[in-house]
Enzyme design. Structure first.
Site, PDB file in Angstrom:
ATOM      1  N   LEU A  39      43.183 -48.767 -30.782  1.00 15.41           N
ATOM      2  CA  LEU A  39      44.332 -49.668 -30.895  1.00 15.41           C
ATOM      3  C   LEU A  39      44.437 -50.537 -29.659  1.00 15.41           C
ATOM      4  CD1 LEU A  39      46.875 -50.639 -32.343  1.00 15.41           C
ATOM      5  CD2 LEU A  39      48.128 -48.768 -31.246  1.00 15.41           C
ATOM      6  N   TYR A  40      44.134 -49.976 -28.491  1.00 15.42           N
ATOM      7  CA  TYR A  40      44.152 -50.766 -27.256  1.00 15.42           C
ATOM      8  C   TYR A  40      43.220 -51.959 -27.393  1.00 15.42           C
ATOM      9  CZ  TYR A  40      42.998 -52.129 -22.472  1.00 15.42           C
ATOM     10  OH  TYR A  40      42.770 -52.846 -21.336  1.00 15.42           O
TER      11      TYR A  40
END
Length: 481
Positions: free
Chosen positions: A256-257
């Site tokens: 997700l980062y």
């Protein structure tokens, strides 16, 4: 029988010596003057209270000492702190304007100024004469005390750090009204790949919503500043082609980062296209060095090796090696400053585009991946401690097996050329690590000695007060008779 001659007794001792009465050979104590006796009794009875309050006072001093900001080797003086109840007031305004004074014509807003890269970059900008204002929300993703220590370094360099969030549109508008920024170095972000599995919303809040809020403030400014912002090597995701080039596809993020950083690049491009903002994105590759982030592997490896704890080393399928393109902080800062210096002016005014604006993306790496096992070997030599290794297969947590930067474009257009090898860089990190945390350890032992001394003195004072109380009771009994 020969009579004894009467002794001449000084008059000032009459009341404390026995005197003869009509019965020969018998003596009695004369009652002391009432006023004298009352004062003496009051003194003896107040000693236990005095001891108690003295002990409490000493304990209060100890508590204040423990809770006070520590002394650090790189900053022997305590910081007065830059926190403000609200970003207003004449004193606060003066600090903002003073920090933004420029001798080069460049005035830079550095977001994430108390972070790892942000603090180094802000100090470097200030030292060369640029006007610099920091902004940081001091979140608690990792040790807040480390961020405070970096803030102390900024304060010593003449950089004021505003305590605030990049999502605060009112604060951003106020700062842009107070200072005409020529550049914005946007380094504020929610970092870390694995933490996204615990708190995904923090990444959306900081890396997407925060970026939009900042770009809105920049596009509305007149004149608009040029924007240089931190993307990440994680955008290359599951790309198997190495080394990673800026021309490679970045549409398969592994975390997700990485997805928020990729989204940030697309958002930045849209503001460049629609509003004429000059924007440069920098893809950092595993930045390390003094004052680094405690959530990075090299950092907690050093910590755990010294503690004698086993360290976990990941390996890929079929025992494939995990490697990273480790880039020393000073090299990254040079890349940031070069990107800032070569950035062209934005072409918009008050949010309206008047021409094509510059948009660039660069890799800032070291072009030489190093295996995680080799990092541990180097730390063992520098720390002179053998590591307890635990090798396990890498879980599905968003990490990738390797990163490797192609820095040809950055070298050609920015003059970027990393010079610090991994051995030298880790040596500098270990020197800082032992100094920083060594002072804290010595401080702990000093506090322990002080606490023991206070407890010992308190016990002795308590014993004395009990003895004095007993004496006072005996004296009171005699006076009553």
């Amino acid at each position: 029988m020969t009579q004894l001659k009467s002794l001449s007794i000084p008059s000032h001792m009459d009341h404390i010596l026995p005197s003869s009465n009509s019965t020969t050979g018998k003596f009695k104590f004369e009652k002391p003057p009432p006023l004298f006796a009352a004062h003496r009794l009051r003194f003896y009875y107040s000693l236990p209270k005095l001891t108690l309050w003295s002990s409490l006072f000493l304990l209060l001093i100890l508590v204040c000492f423990v809770l006070s900001p520590p002394f650090y080797s790189n900053n022997p003086r305590r910081s007065l702190g830059n926190a403000t109840a609200s970003c207003s007031g004449a004193a606060w305004d003066r600090r903002v304007h003073s920090s933004a004074v420029s001798f080069t014509g460049r005035t830079v807003l550095v977001t994430g100024a108390a972070g790892f890269v942000g603090s180094h970059a802000a100090v470097a900008l200030k030292r060369r004469g640029d006007g610099v204002l920091g902004l940081d929300n001091f979140n608690r993703y990792y040790d807040i005390e480390l961020k405070r220590s970096r803030e102390n370094l900024l304060t010593r360099a003449g950089v004021f750090t505003v305590h605030g969030d990049i999502n605060d549109a009112v604060l951003l508008s106020k700062l842009f009204d107070m200072v005409h920024f020529t550049h914005v170095l946007h380094l504020a972000a929610q970092a870390g790949v694995r933490y996204a599995m615990k708190n995904p919303n923090s990444y959306i809040h900081s890396n997407i919503a925060g970026l939009v809020a900042l770009l809105e403030a920049c596009k509305s400014a007149d004149p608009q500043p040029a924007v240089i912002w931190a993307s990440s090597s994680s955008v290359y995701g599951l790309n198997s082609k190495v080394p990673f080039s800026e021309r490679d596809r970045t549409d398969s993020p592994a975390s997700l980062y990485a997805a928020t950083k990729k989204a940030g690049e697309e958002i930045a491009h849209s503001y460049n296209h629609i509003h004429g903002l000059s924007i440069t994105g920098l893809r950092f590759f595993t930045v390390y060095g003094p004052w680094g982030r405690p959530d990075m592997a090299y950092f907690f490896f050093a910590r755990d090796i010294l503690k004698g704890k086993a360290i976990t080393i990941y390996e890929g399928p079929d025992h494939r090696t995990v490697a990273r393109d480790f880039t020393y902080i000073d090299d990254v800062v040079k890349g940031c400053l070069s990107a800032l210096d070569t950035a062209k002016k934005s072409t918009g005014s008050g949010g309206k585009k008047r021409g094509e604006a510059q948009f660039r993306i660069y890799n800032l790496g070291n072009k030489l991946p190093v295996s995680v096992g080799e990092i541990v070997n180097i730390l063992e030599r520098l720390l002179k401690v053998k590591a307890k290794r635990k090798v396990v297969q890498m879980p599905r947590n968003g990490d990738v097996l390797f990163t490797h930067a192609n820095i040809t474009l950055a070298h050609k257009e920015l003059g970027y050329k990393p010079t610090v090898d991994i051995e030298s860089g880790l040596e500098k990190f270990v020197k800082w690590f032992l100094s920083y945390y060594g002072v804290k350890k010595r401080r702990f032992w000093i506090l322990t000695l002080v606490a023991n001394a206070i407890v010992s003195c308190s016990l002795q004072l308590a014993a004395c007060s009990l003895q004095l109380a007993a004496c006072s009771l005996q004296l009171a009994g005699r006076v009553a008779r």
